[in-house]
Write a protein that holds these residues in place. Structure first.
Motif, PDB file in Angstrom:
ATOM      1  N   PRO A 244      32.553 -32.252  -5.828  1.00 19.64           N
ATOM      2  CA  PRO A 244      33.398 -31.944  -4.672  1.00 19.64           C
ATOM      3  C   PRO A 244      34.865 -32.271  -4.893  1.00 19.64           C
ATOM      4  O   PRO A 244      35.745 -31.515  -4.484  1.00 19.64           O
ATOM      5  CB  PRO A 244      32.801 -32.836  -3.569  1.00 19.64           C
ATOM      6  CG  PRO A 244      31.422 -33.131  -4.000  1.00 19.64           C
ATOM      7  CD  PRO A 244      31.469 -33.184  -5.486  1.00 19.64           C
ATOM      8  N   ASP A 254      36.859 -26.002  -0.965  1.00 21.89           N
ATOM      9  CA  ASP A 254      35.886 -26.878  -0.328  1.00 21.89           C
ATOM     10  C   ASP A 254      34.567 -26.772  -1.093  1.00 21.89           C
ATOM     11  O   ASP A 254      34.377 -25.859  -1.903  1.00 21.89           O
ATOM     12  CB  ASP A 254      35.686 -26.494   1.141  1.00 21.89           C
ATOM     13  CG  ASP A 254      36.956 -26.687   1.957  1.00 21.89           C
ATOM     14  OD1 ASP A 254      37.831 -27.448   1.504  1.00 21.89           O
ATOM     15  OD2 ASP A 254      37.064 -26.084   3.040  1.00 21.89           O
ATOM     16  N   TYR A 255      33.646 -27.667  -0.806  1.00 25.46           N
ATOM     17  CA  TYR A 255      32.415 -27.748  -1.601  1.00 25.46           C
ATOM     18  C   TYR A 255      31.224 -27.958  -0.676  1.00 25.46           C
ATOM     19  O   TYR A 255      31.313 -28.639   0.357  1.00 25.46           O
ATOM     20  CB  TYR A 255      32.537 -28.905  -2.585  1.00 25.46           C
ATOM     21  CG  TYR A 255      31.317 -29.152  -3.447  1.00 25.46           C
ATOM     22  CD1 TYR A 255      31.185 -28.558  -4.697  1.00 25.46           C
ATOM     23  CD2 TYR A 255      30.298 -30.002  -3.013  1.00 25.46           C
ATOM     24  CE1 TYR A 255      30.080 -28.797  -5.502  1.00 25.46           C
ATOM     25  CE2 TYR A 255      29.189 -30.251  -3.805  1.00 25.46           C
ATOM     26  CZ  TYR A 255      29.073 -29.648  -5.047  1.00 25.46           C
ATOM     27  OH  TYR A 255      27.972 -29.892  -5.836  1.00 25.46           O
ATOM     28  N   GLU A 256      30.080 -27.395  -1.079  1.00 23.95           N
ATOM     29  CA  GLU A 256      28.847 -27.552  -0.309  1.00 23.95           C
ATOM     30  C   GLU A 256      27.655 -27.325  -1.235  1.00 23.95           C
ATOM     31  O   GLU A 256      27.341 -26.194  -1.583  1.00 23.95           O
ATOM     32  CB  GLU A 256      28.816 -26.552   0.854  1.00 23.95           C
ATOM     33  CG  GLU A 256      27.595 -26.675   1.745  1.00 23.95           C
ATOM     34  CD  GLU A 256      27.648 -25.732   2.939  1.00 23.95           C
ATOM     35  OE1 GLU A 256      26.644 -25.044   3.187  1.00 23.95           O
ATOM     36  OE2 GLU A 256      28.706 -25.678   3.605  1.00 23.95           O
ATOM     37  N   SER A 271      32.462 -31.135   1.216  1.00 22.29           N
ATOM     38  CA  SER A 271      33.799 -31.710   1.177  1.00 22.29           C
ATOM     39  C   SER A 271      34.797 -30.717   1.744  1.00 22.29           C
ATOM     40  O   SER A 271      34.537 -29.509   1.790  1.00 22.29           O
ATOM     41  CB  SER A 271      34.193 -32.068  -0.253  1.00 22.29           C
ATOM     42  OG  SER A 271      34.391 -30.893  -1.022  1.00 22.29           O
TER      43      SER A 271
END
Length: 275
Positions: A244, A254-256, A271
């Motif tokens: 992230p 962004d992160y997932e 994030s």
């Protein structure tokens, strides 16, 4: 009789094959249903984390905006502006203004730990902590150049955690600043500087009701700037070089997804990049 017994044995064998043959698909279907359920649960968990992440980001923004408003409000105080101008002209009002900051300003907002008045060179000419008089803040990481050139009523937030030994025994601090403008000439005569303990900032991120859930901030140096619930003394010492963080710093994304966290533990995580 032999024929009849042989037939019975054959029927028994056929029944066994039929039973296990029917049982195997039931197990397979159950397994598929279980795996499908896990995927649904994971998706629901990620959606929940994403919603929480967004909510915490909004709370952080509101927290920052509230303190910017507070800083701008105090910078418009006629007593502070007038005294700062007179001090710059040589009048001995530093102690008087310092007591005013301590007695009349700090009690208004307990989030503010320390408040300084700087002259146009960044020297502390008044402070709620009089031991700071004469300190040079112009070279510190408090966005002084931006504040001294800002417009009246504009507040500057420094998005960096700063540790200085002369600020509340080295507590990590965030800073908000605004110009002090003369009511007579309209010229900038100093800067108002508010110091906020990092613990106040971290309260916004805290999640008390979940034992395995954690929300934290990481700076551009990949250092944690809010406390870890799993590792003591993590602020400005714990490196977080995880997917992230790299997604944000390297690609602005962004992160997932699932990943190994800063402890090397497998987690689901999301994030959000903050400017």
């Amino acid at each position: 009789t032999k024929t009849r017994n042989r037939t019975r044995g054959q029927n028994k064998k056929n029944f066994s094959v039929l039973f296990w043959g029917s049982f195997a698909p039931i197990i397979a279907i159950s397994a598929i249903t279980y795996l499908s359920g896990q995927t649904i649960l994971q998706k629901q968990a990620m959606e929940s984390l994403s919603a929480l992440n967004t909510a915490k980001s909004e709370q952080l923004n509101l927290f920052i905006e509230k303190l910017k408003v507070r800083t701008a409000d105090w910078s418009s105080d006629g007593r502070i502006r007038g005294s700062a101008e007179k001090i710059s002209q040589g009048e001995l009002l530093s102690n008087d203004l310092s007591l005013y900051l301590l007695d009349k300003k700090l009690p208004i907002d307990p989030i503010v730990a320390l408040v300084d008045v700087l002259d146009i060179n960044g020297i502390v000419i008044a402070s709620s902590d009089q031991l700071r008089l004469g300190k040079d803040e112009g070279r510190e990481r408090i966005s002084f150049p931006e504040a001294i050139s800002a417009s009246f009523g504009e507040a500057i937030f420094t998005p960096e955690l700063v540790v200085e030994e002369d600020e509340l025994v080295g507590s990590p601090m965030l800073h908000f600043a605004a110009p002090l403008v003369s009511a007579e000439t309209g010229k900038t005569v100093g800067v108002l500087l508010l110091h906020i303990k990092n613990t106040e900032f971290s309260k916004v991120l805290a999640i008390k009701e979940k034992k395995t859930l954690e929300t934290y901030l990481v700076n551009r140096d990949k250092l944690m700037i809010s406390p870890s619930r799993f590792i003591p003394n993590a602020v400005l010492s714990q490196i977080v070089d995880t997917p992230p963080v790299r997604a944000c710093l390297d690609r602005g994304k962004d992160y997932e997804s699932s990943h190994l966290d800063y402890r090397g533990e497998p987690v689901f995580g999301v994030s959000k990049c903050l400017p």
